[in-house]
Design a protein around this motif. Structure first.
Motif, PDB file in Angstrom:
ATOM      1  N   VAL A 165       0.841  -1.188   0.000  1.00  0.00           N
ATOM      2  CA  VAL A 165       0.000   0.000   0.000  1.00  0.00           C
ATOM      3  C   VAL A 165       0.882   1.246   0.000  1.00  0.00           C
ATOM      4  O   VAL A 165       2.074   1.183   0.324  1.00  0.00           O
ATOM      5  CB  VAL A 165      -0.936   0.022   1.229  1.00  0.00           C
ATOM      6  N   ARG A 166       0.278   2.358  -0.368  1.00  0.00           N
ATOM      7  CA  ARG A 166       0.972   3.646  -0.317  1.00  0.00           C
ATOM      8  C   ARG A 166       0.217   4.538   0.656  1.00  0.00           C
ATOM      9  O   ARG A 166      -0.958   4.834   0.453  1.00  0.00           O
ATOM     10  CB  ARG A 166       1.012   4.297  -1.701  1.00  0.00           C
ATOM     11  N   VAL A 168      -1.118   7.680   2.264  1.00  0.00           N
ATOM     12  CA  VAL A 168      -1.399   9.048   1.816  1.00  0.00           C
ATOM     13  C   VAL A 168      -1.294  10.025   2.978  1.00  0.00           C
ATOM     14  O   VAL A 168      -0.785  11.139   2.826  1.00  0.00           O
ATOM     15  CB  VAL A 168      -2.798   9.122   1.170  1.00  0.00           C
ATOM     16  N   ASP A 182      -4.415   6.592   6.325  1.00  0.00           N
ATOM     17  CA  ASP A 182      -5.147   6.645   5.057  1.00  0.00           C
ATOM     18  C   ASP A 182      -4.203   6.143   3.970  1.00  0.00           C
ATOM     19  O   ASP A 182      -3.180   6.771   3.687  1.00  0.00           O
ATOM     20  CB  ASP A 182      -5.599   8.077   4.761  1.00  0.00           C
ATOM     21  N   GLU A 184      -3.545   4.026   0.087  1.00  0.00           N
ATOM     22  CA  GLU A 184      -4.044   3.703  -1.249  1.00  0.00           C
ATOM     23  C   GLU A 184      -3.714   2.249  -1.565  1.00  0.00           C
ATOM     24  O   GLU A 184      -2.566   1.815  -1.416  1.00  0.00           O
ATOM     25  CB  GLU A 184      -3.425   4.639  -2.283  1.00  0.00           C
ATOM     26  N   TYR A 192     -10.396  -3.452   0.491  1.00  0.00           N
ATOM     27  CA  TYR A 192      -9.972  -3.150   1.862  1.00  0.00           C
ATOM     28  C   TYR A 192     -10.124  -4.343   2.788  1.00  0.00           C
ATOM     29  O   TYR A 192      -9.437  -4.444   3.807  1.00  0.00           O
ATOM     30  CB  TYR A 192     -10.780  -1.959   2.400  1.00  0.00           C
ATOM     31  N   GLY A 219     -12.313   3.505   2.626  1.00  0.00           N
ATOM     32  CA  GLY A 219     -11.776   4.846   2.506  1.00  0.00           C
ATOM     33  C   GLY A 219     -12.692   5.753   1.718  1.00  0.00           C
ATOM     34  O   GLY A 219     -13.886   5.468   1.555  1.00  0.00           O
ATOM     35  N   HIS A 221     -12.824   6.255  -1.377  1.00  0.00           N
ATOM     36  CA  HIS A 221     -13.364   5.496  -2.502  1.00  0.00           C
ATOM     37  C   HIS A 221     -12.869   4.059  -2.373  1.00  0.00           C
ATOM     38  O   HIS A 221     -12.125   3.724  -1.444  1.00  0.00           O
ATOM     39  CB  HIS A 221     -12.990   6.117  -3.853  1.00  0.00           C
ATOM     40  N   GLY A 223     -10.730   2.358  -3.764  1.00  0.00           N
ATOM     41  CA  GLY A 223      -9.303   2.097  -3.886  1.00  0.00           C
ATOM     42  C   GLY A 223      -8.494   2.589  -2.702  1.00  0.00           C
ATOM     43  O   GLY A 223      -7.258   2.538  -2.734  1.00  0.00           O
ATOM     44  N   ARG A 224      -9.173   3.054  -1.652  1.00  0.00           N
ATOM     45  CA  ARG A 224      -8.493   3.566  -0.457  1.00  0.00           C
ATOM     46  C   ARG A 224      -8.984   2.786   0.767  1.00  0.00           C
ATOM     47  O   ARG A 224     -10.094   2.248   0.789  1.00  0.00           O
ATOM     48  CB  ARG A 224      -8.777   5.058  -0.274  1.00  0.00           C
TER      49      ARG A 224
END
Length: 702
Positions: A165-166, A168, A182, A184, A192, A219, A221, A223-224
């Motif tokens: 994951v990255r 944010v 949070d 991505e 998730y 998240g 959206h 993708g989060r």
């Protein structure tokens, strides 16, 4: 008559304010002129002025160094003292009133003002720069902490969950009990819940304290992902119910507890029902009082309580307002609007709620059309009715005939009266399929609480929070702690506040003037059942602590004479309508009696006049209910025909009406097999039983 008038024109002087560049220079120059003129007139030695100026310069230099002022400011202040002292010494020698002296003094004043203004601006800029530098330092330190957290959890998620994951952002909770990550998710359709189902492993890998978790949720959206990491166990400590008893509304939410980040969690029950599950010792009774406290603070809710366990859930909210004469103490109103502790009173309450709801549907059509809505606008004038039913889920699954009637009314309230502002809060002792099997409960009770108290048996969290991952009972081993989920907040750890009897009395007194009254239209539909709910004869059991509540329904009396007073032997019970299964069983018994020489049931044939009664206990009357189920089982066996049936199938056929278990049916089948009523065919899982009426030699041989 005198009046005080205040001038509205002219300058306003503030003598307590400090000097600015202009007033400071003016004060210095006029002071120098005054000292020079006085000294020249009195013959004062000129060197005194120079000595005073030197002392002032030294003193201001010391104070400026202590205040950490800049060198330019220190030099300007010292120079001002020395220049002023030098001019005063010169003017005392040559004469202070000459044009040369006055002109030079004016020049000195202008220079002092300009220098003071410049140094003041520089000091302000220097101070702002110092503040900004400190903030940048804090930001750098915080950013470094967040970067370290982000790097640590990126590595942990990769190691435990197998996905990269990255991060944010990392938000530190204001309470200091944890943080939120949070992140991505990687491309390729990763969701998730890949992280959510590994919550326990992530918590263990992070070495979080007991009671702290790392839970993932949706998240911004798809993708989060948001990962809430709790670092301080706030569930272990006992926290008292907040002393803020300010008014609430059904629309603004009612607080029921707090999350692991110490933030309050509220429920919105305008359209939703609620379900509270908790075994004995988990803090469920305390949770009920927390719920009642929230309702007591609302200005648009009336609370009706059903507790068939002697009304214990509602009594602490009623007794502070009652007096011994059958009225209220100092016009104090109870914390709940109605309390039922018996089947009769509970049935009366439910029927009243249904009458109110149905009447509202018709009587408020004009209001609904005016507001252009299909939901009754709830307010202080038209309050919502909240039915709090302690162990209500058990009522819905009871096999007792009277309790089943209550269950039908409860389900009718839940199903039909949402739009008219009548909702329920049910409690249950366990999270099992038997308790939560009713679709109506699962569909309507969107606000759900599961108090665990460390109890594992009968606590299937997946039945209370279907679809939620990573929830384990051992995460909340503390009394009053558990899991809570609402449509606005997914199921997660929470804890309810502790509320004691003295605080309940405080809340009753503090909220007495907040309670609404039932609107006239609803009161008309409620009738005398509601109007007389606090009548002395109906509330006597609340005041008399020496007696438990007694059902007002007529109770059958025992038989004349001595001996045991067995309910089954009472002959004045009200007739009960015969069900289809009972009718089928009765017809089958008649056929059996007609074909075989059967022995009549006890009590069906009058005893001979000359035969003395049998000595000892006669408990055969207690066989009636058991015989009904047994006859129904025999009818099912007969209806199965030559193919026969099994014990499980018979038990399923009788479960709804009689609550008969498979073990009981197995015992009956063994008895019938022994006496020839039934014949067993096959073995093991293929075993079936055929009534002897349908049996033939070819079908009964193995």
């Amino acid at each position: 008559m005198t009046t005080n008038t205040q001038a509205t024109t002219g300058p306003v002087w503030d003598y307590s304010a400090g000097h600015g560049p202009v007033t400071g220079a003016l004060s210095a120059t006029t002071g120098c002129l005054a000292i020079a003129t006085t000294g020249a007139a009195t013959g004062m030695p000129p060197t005194w002025a120079l000595a005073i100026g030197t002392a002032g310069a030294i003193g201001h230099t010391i104070t400026s160094l202590r205040d950490r002022l800049s060198a330019r400011t220190i030099g300007m202040r010292a120079a001002s003292w020395l220049v002023g002292a030098g001019w005063t010494t010169w003017a005392m020698t040559t004469g202070p009133l000459s044009w040369a002296a006055l002109g030079s003094l004016a020049t000195i004043g202008v220079g002092m003002g300009a220098a003071a203004r410049a140094t003041l601006l520089r000091e302000e800029a220097r101070e702002l720069e110092a503040i900004a530098a400190a903030e940048r330092q804090v930001a750098r330190e915080l950013s470094a902490e967040r970067r370290a957290i982000a790097a640590e959890w990126v590595d942990r998620i990769q190691r435990v969950c197998g996905i990269a994951v990255r991060v944010v952002a990392v938000e530190m909770w204001p309470t200091g009990t944890g943080f939120t990550i949070d992140a991505e998710l990687p491309a390729g359709g990763t969701t998730y819940d890949r992280i959510a189902r590994e919550a326990a492993r992530l918590s263990a890998d992070a070495r979080l304290p007991h009671g702290c978790t790392a839970t993932a949720s949706q998240g911004i959206h798809q993708g989060r992902v948001l990962i809430d990491v709790t670092t301080v166990n706030v569930l272990e400590a006992e926290t008292a119910y907040p002393s803020d008893y300010s008014p609430l509304s059904i629309y603004t939410g009612i607080p029921w507890g707090y999350r692991t980040n110490a933030a309050e969690i509220c429920v919105y029950l305008r359209e939703q029902c609620a379900l509270v599950v908790g075994p004995t010792g988990s803090g469920k009774s305390n949770m009920v009082h927390v719920i009642l406290a929230g309702f007591a603070r609302t200005t648009d809710v009336l609370t009706w309580v059903i507790d068939l366990n002697a009304g214990s859930a509602g009594l602490p909210w009623v007794r502070p307002a009652l007096d011994a004469q059958g009225g209220f103490v100092d016009d104090l109103t109870p914390g709940v609007d109605w309390l039922a502790s018996t089947h009769t009173e509970a049935m009366l309450m439910l029927e009243t709620a249904l009458a109110v709801g149905h009447h509202r549907k018709v009587a408020y059509q004009d209001l609904l059309a005016e507001r252009n809505t299909d939901q009754l606008p709830i307010s202080n004038r038209i309050p919502q009715i909240m039915l709090v039913i302690d162990e209500g889920a058990e009522i819905l699954t009871s096999t007792d005939r009277r309790t089943k009637e209550l269950a039908k009314k409860i389900l009718e309230v839940i199903r039909m009266l949402r739009a008219m502002g009548i909702r329920t809060v049910l409690t249950a002792l366990g999270a099992t399929g038997a308790v939560l099997g009713d679709l109506m409960i699962r569909r309507e009770a969107k606000a759900r609480v599961c108090l665990t108290g460390g109890e594992v048996e009968g606590m299937d969290l997946s039945k209370v929070f279907p679809g939620s991952r990573g929830l384990r009972v051992d995460q909340a081993p503390y009394k009053g702690a558990g899991f809570m989920g609402t449509p606005e907040s997914p199921g997660a750890l929470f804890k309810s506040w502790r509320i004691l009897p003295n605080q309940i009395r405080e809340i009753v007194a503090a909220t007495a003037d907040m309670h609404p009254t039932l609107d006239d239209i609803s009161r008309q539909a409620a009738g005398d059942a509601y109007a007389t709910r606090w009548a002395p004869e109906r509330t006597a059991w609340m005041r008399d602590t020496a007696h438990t509540p007694v059902d007002n329904a007529p109770q059958p009396t025992g038989p004349a004479g001595g001996g045991l007073n067995l309910t089954a032997l009472r002959d004045d019970q009200a007739p009960v309508a015969e069900t289809d299964e009972e009718a089928l069983a009765r017809k089958f018994r008649e056929q059996i009696d007609a074909q075989f020489a059967t022995v009549p049931e006890p009590g069906s044939v009058a005893p001979a006049a000359d035969k003395p009664p049998t000595a000892g206990l006669n408990l055969s009357a207690l066989r009636s209910e058991d015989n009904a189920a047994k006859d129904a089982a025999l009818a099912v066996l007969l209806a199965a025909g030559p193919e026969g049936t099994g014990a499980s199938a018979i038990a399923r056929a009788l479960a709804d009406e009689h609550g008969t278990t498979r073990q009981t049916v197995v015992g009956w089948l063994k008895t019938w097999t022994d006496d020839g009523t039934a014949i067993r065919v096959g073995t093991g899982t293929k075993t079936r039983y055929v009534h002897q009426r349908h049996a033939t030699d070819g079908r009964t041989r193995d």
